[in-house]
Design an enzyme around this catalytic site. Sequence first.
Site, PDB file in Angstrom:
ATOM      1  N   GLU A  47       0.879  -1.180   0.000  1.00 53.39           N
ATOM      2  CA  GLU A  47       0.000   0.000   0.000  1.00 53.39           C
ATOM      3  C   GLU A  47       0.909   1.220   0.000  1.00 53.39           C
ATOM      4  OE1 GLU A  47      -2.796   0.103   3.328  1.00 53.39           O
ATOM      5  OE2 GLU A  47      -2.482   2.271   3.454  1.00 53.39           O
ATOM      6  N   ARG A  51       1.173  10.312   1.203  1.00 51.51           N
ATOM      7  CA  ARG A  51       1.662  11.252   2.213  1.00 51.51           C
ATOM      8  C   ARG A  51       2.859  12.032   1.719  1.00 51.51           C
ATOM      9  NH1 ARG A  51       1.558   7.902   7.817  1.00 51.51           N
ATOM     10  NH2 ARG A  51      -0.292   6.683   7.289  1.00 51.51           N
ATOM     11  N   LYS A 134     -10.524  -1.190   7.687  1.00 50.91           N
ATOM     12  CA  LYS A 134      -9.236  -0.979   8.354  1.00 50.91           C
ATOM     13  C   LYS A 134      -9.544  -0.505   9.776  1.00 50.91           C
ATOM     14  CE  LYS A 134      -5.233   2.145   8.139  1.00 50.91           C
ATOM     15  NZ  LYS A 134      -4.340   2.888   7.248  1.00 50.91           N
TER      16      LYS A 134
HETATM   17  C1  3PG Z   1      -1.115   3.663   7.999  1.00 46.58           C
HETATM   18  O1  3PG Z   1      -1.246   4.701   7.379  1.00 46.58           O
HETATM   19  O2  3PG Z   1      -1.698   2.639   7.670  1.00 46.58           O
HETATM   20  C2  3PG Z   1      -0.309   3.681   9.252  1.00 46.58           C
HETATM   21  O3  3PG Z   1       0.357   4.888   9.417  1.00 46.58           O
HETATM   22  C3  3PG Z   1       0.646   2.559   9.420  1.00 46.58           C
HETATM   23  O4  3PG Z   1       0.923   2.536  10.778  1.00 46.58           O
HETATM   24  P1  3PG Z   1       2.297   2.032  11.330  1.00 46.58           P
HETATM   25  O5  3PG Z   1       3.366   2.909  10.762  1.00 46.58           O
HETATM   26  O6  3PG Z   1       2.183   2.168  12.833  1.00 46.58           O
HETATM   27  O7  3PG Z   1       2.476   0.606  10.911  1.00 46.58           O
END
Ligand code: 3PG
Length: 217
Positions: A47, A51, A134
């Site tokens: 994914e 960002r 999610k």
């Molecule tokens: C996301 O956008 O899915 C999360 O920021 C992932 O979270 P993590 O960095 O704590 O795994």
Amino acid sequence: MAGTLTTNGVLEGICHYGVIPVLIPEDLQRVRRLGIALRAGGLPVIEIAFRTDSAVEALRMLTLNPQMLVGAGTVLTAEQVDLAYHAGARFIVTPGFTTAVIERCQRLGMPVIPGAANATDIIAALDHGIRLLKFFPAEAAGGIRVLRSLQGPFPDVRFIPTGGIDASNAGSYLSQPFVAAVGGSWTVASEHVRHGDFGTITSLAAEAIQIVRQARA
Ligand code: 3PG
């Protein structure tokens, strides 16, 4: 697998692998090599989070390989859905519930996994015919204890907990019947990508697949 979720099999594919590596794309030069590293570890899923400005190009590069199941994450607007769709993304993930994104995805026939952290979000998703969500931010929102509480009113909903998950706690989520997969950045952490440490990424991907197997055994 979490039952029949879509007709095109994309969500089934995600549930089959059980882990969605979440990448915050920085260095485009390393993105293609990253896909190879994940595949070598037996985890051809990624994914790409919207960002950074590199998200669309990273999607384009990874979707060139038809063996990769590539989606777009942190999708907040209908415009980003269009960008992801045209870049070849095969699924969309949002951090929270958003009608604009969901409706655009449904119009395009694009599988969408909306974020949910409480009963209100889940009801809104069910209203749109969506029952794979999610759970975000998983650890900060209360983890497995909260998911268990939500199972009572929503026994048919399946979750992809994400946020604060890594190899140390992924198995405890994946062994729950209401967890279809987990998501997280730990397999594709920026520090490894930045240093070109693809061997570590392959090892972490292989370890993640092993965790899924053990949790489901
Ligand atoms: C996301 O956008 O899915 C999360 O920021 C992932 O979270 P993590 O960095 O704590 O795994």
